[in-house]
Write a protein that holds these residues in place. Structure first.
Motif, short mmCIF file in Angstrom:
data_model
loop_
_atom_site.label_atom_id
_atom_site.label_comp_id
_atom_site.label_asym_id
_atom_site.label_seq_id
_atom_site.Cartn_x
_atom_site.Cartn_y
_atom_site.Cartn_z
N GLU A 76 5.79 89.44 5.46
CA GLU A 76 4.61 88.78 5.79
C GLU A 76 3.35 89.76 6.03
OE1 GLU A 76 4.24 85.54 5.09
OE2 GLU A 76 6.43 85.78 4.29
N ASP A 77 3.83 90.65 6.89
CA ASP A 77 2.71 91.77 7.19
C ASP A 77 2.00 92.08 5.84
OD1 ASP A 77 2.95 91.10 9.78
OD2 ASP A 77 4.38 92.88 10.19
N MET A 78 2.96 92.73 5.10
CA MET A 78 2.61 93.29 3.55
C MET A 78 1.60 92.07 3.05
SD MET A 78 4.90 94.48 0.28
CE MET A 78 5.66 92.75 0.04
N LYS A 79 2.22 90.82 2.96
CA LYS A 79 1.55 89.70 2.27
C LYS A 79 0.04 89.73 2.75
CE LYS A 79 1.61 84.98 1.24
NZ LYS A 79 2.56 83.62 1.36
N ALA A 80 0.05 89.82 4.08
CA ALA A 80 -1.44 89.60 4.79
C ALA A 80 -2.13 90.71 4.18
CB ALA A 80 -1.29 89.65 6.08
N VAL A 81 -1.73 92.09 3.81
CA VAL A 81 -2.62 93.09 3.41
C VAL A 81 -3.01 92.87 1.90
CG1 VAL A 81 -2.60 95.51 2.77
CG2 VAL A 81 -1.46 94.55 4.92
N LEU A 82 -2.17 92.61 1.12
CA LEU A 82 -2.09 92.23 -0.25
C LEU A 82 -3.19 91.28 -0.47
CD1 LEU A 82 1.40 92.58 -1.65
CD2 LEU A 82 -0.67 94.56 -1.89
N ARG A 103 11.86 90.63 -2.44
CA ARG A 103 10.60 90.13 -1.51
C ARG A 103 9.23 90.36 -2.13
NH1 ARG A 103 15.29 89.97 0.59
NH2 ARG A 103 15.79 88.61 2.57
N VAL A 104 9.20 91.73 -2.66
CA VAL A 104 7.97 92.07 -3.14
C VAL A 104 7.57 90.87 -4.50
CG1 VAL A 104 6.85 93.86 -4.82
CG2 VAL A 104 8.01 94.36 -2.74
N ASP A 105 8.54 90.80 -5.19
CA ASP A 105 8.29 89.56 -6.38
C ASP A 105 7.96 88.30 -5.56
OD1 ASP A 105 9.14 91.35 -8.22
OD2 ASP A 105 11.15 90.58 -8.62
N ARG A 106 8.70 87.97 -4.54
CA ARG A 106 8.21 86.84 -3.94
C ARG A 106 6.68 86.53 -3.37
NH1 ARG A 106 10.91 85.94 1.29
NH2 ARG A 106 8.73 86.37 2.10
N VAL A 107 6.43 87.68 -2.82
CA VAL A 107 5.14 87.81 -2.15
C VAL A 107 3.81 87.84 -3.41
CG1 VAL A 107 3.48 89.31 -1.22
CG2 VAL A 107 5.53 88.92 -0.12
N ALA A 108 4.39 88.52 -4.54
CA ALA A 108 3.41 88.54 -5.69
C ALA A 108 3.36 87.19 -6.24
CB ALA A 108 3.89 89.51 -6.59
N GLU A 109 4.31 86.50 -6.40
CA GLU A 109 4.36 85.06 -7.06
C GLU A 109 3.41 84.34 -6.04
OE1 GLU A 109 7.37 81.50 -8.31
OE2 GLU A 109 8.01 83.42 -7.64
N GLU A 110 3.58 84.39 -4.92
CA GLU A 110 2.87 83.51 -3.69
C GLU A 110 1.29 83.67 -3.85
OE1 GLU A 110 4.83 84.14 0.07
OE2 GLU A 110 6.47 82.95 -0.51
N LEU A 111 1.04 84.87 -4.18
CA LEU A 111 -0.36 85.24 -4.17
C LEU A 111 -0.89 85.20 -5.77
CD1 LEU A 111 -0.31 88.64 -1.76
CD2 LEU A 111 -1.03 86.00 -1.18
#
Length: 224
Positions: A76-82, A103-111
């Protein structure tokens, strides 16, 4: 396409950047996550402070994110930065870790971002043979039986790669160091405008756990 490259300073993140530049992507940012925990599930820890020097050598802005290293929260900390960057995609150096890639794929999809992992599931020997031919790679961390203190600070060239292949056959060590068996630092690459020179290093070796770190205390840029 505007992208950010998840950048640790090691061989895999530099390969991700190398690939993105060759694709003609507009690499707007390098993103380094700085973990307080040496046991981070997601992020490279040894010498992460030197990504600032690498970014300067490359000429691409560095964005730093900070995390306690707590499992899942560090994602989630990475997501907040991206989330705060004007980009269309994210490029990662994932090679074999399902945990990290998912997890990287999931964050990318969410964003709403595209996710790229150019080294994903490549043959380790073929992959290593390619990158030792184009990068100046040094081993800065070890955590596998068979990799003794002499590997800390050693350049990974064709000869070293041959030894890693033999260690793989004897002890099962992953040739590309997956699973944290070894960590690397890239001192030079084709897209570096200056090379990195180590001024002061310290080897920290624990014979009981058969693990160690090359702590790079001072380094500078040297024109190419």
């Amino acid at each position: 396409m505007r992208v950010a490259v998840l950048y640790s300073g090691g061989k895999d993140s530099n390969y991700a950047l190398y690939w993105a530049l060759k694709q003609g992507f507009e690499v707007r940012y390098l993103v380094s996550m700085v973990s307080e925990s040496d046991e981070s599930y997601m992020y490279h820890v040894p010498n992460i402070h030197l990504t600032e020097l690498q970014a300067k050598a490359i000429g691409i802005p560095l964005v730093k994110g900070f995390t306690s290293g707590e499992k899942e929260k560090e994602v989630e900390d990475m997501k907040a930065v991206l989330e705060g960057l004007k980009i269309d995609g994210v490029v990662a150096g994932a090679l074999a870790s399902e945990y990290q890639k998912r997890r990287v794929d999931r964050v990318a999809e969410e964003l709403g971002l595209k996710s790229f992992a150019p080294a994903w599931h490549r043959d380790p020997i073929e992959y290593m043979r390619e990158i030792v031919g184009i990068f100046d790679i040094v081993m800065v961390g070890t955590a596998a039986y068979g990799l003794d203190e002499s590997w800390l600070g050693r350049k990974i060239d064709e000869r070293a790669l041959g030894e890693l292949v033999k260690l793989n056959e004897k002890y099962g060590i992953h040739v590309a160091g997956e699973g944290g068996e070894f960590e690397t630092f890239v001192r030079d690459a084709p897209f570096f405008k200056a090379r990195i020179v180590f001024d002061e290093v310290e080897k920290k070796w624990d014979g009981c756990s058969y693990s160690g770190v090359l702590d790079i205390k001072r380094a500078h840029l040297e024109p190419k």
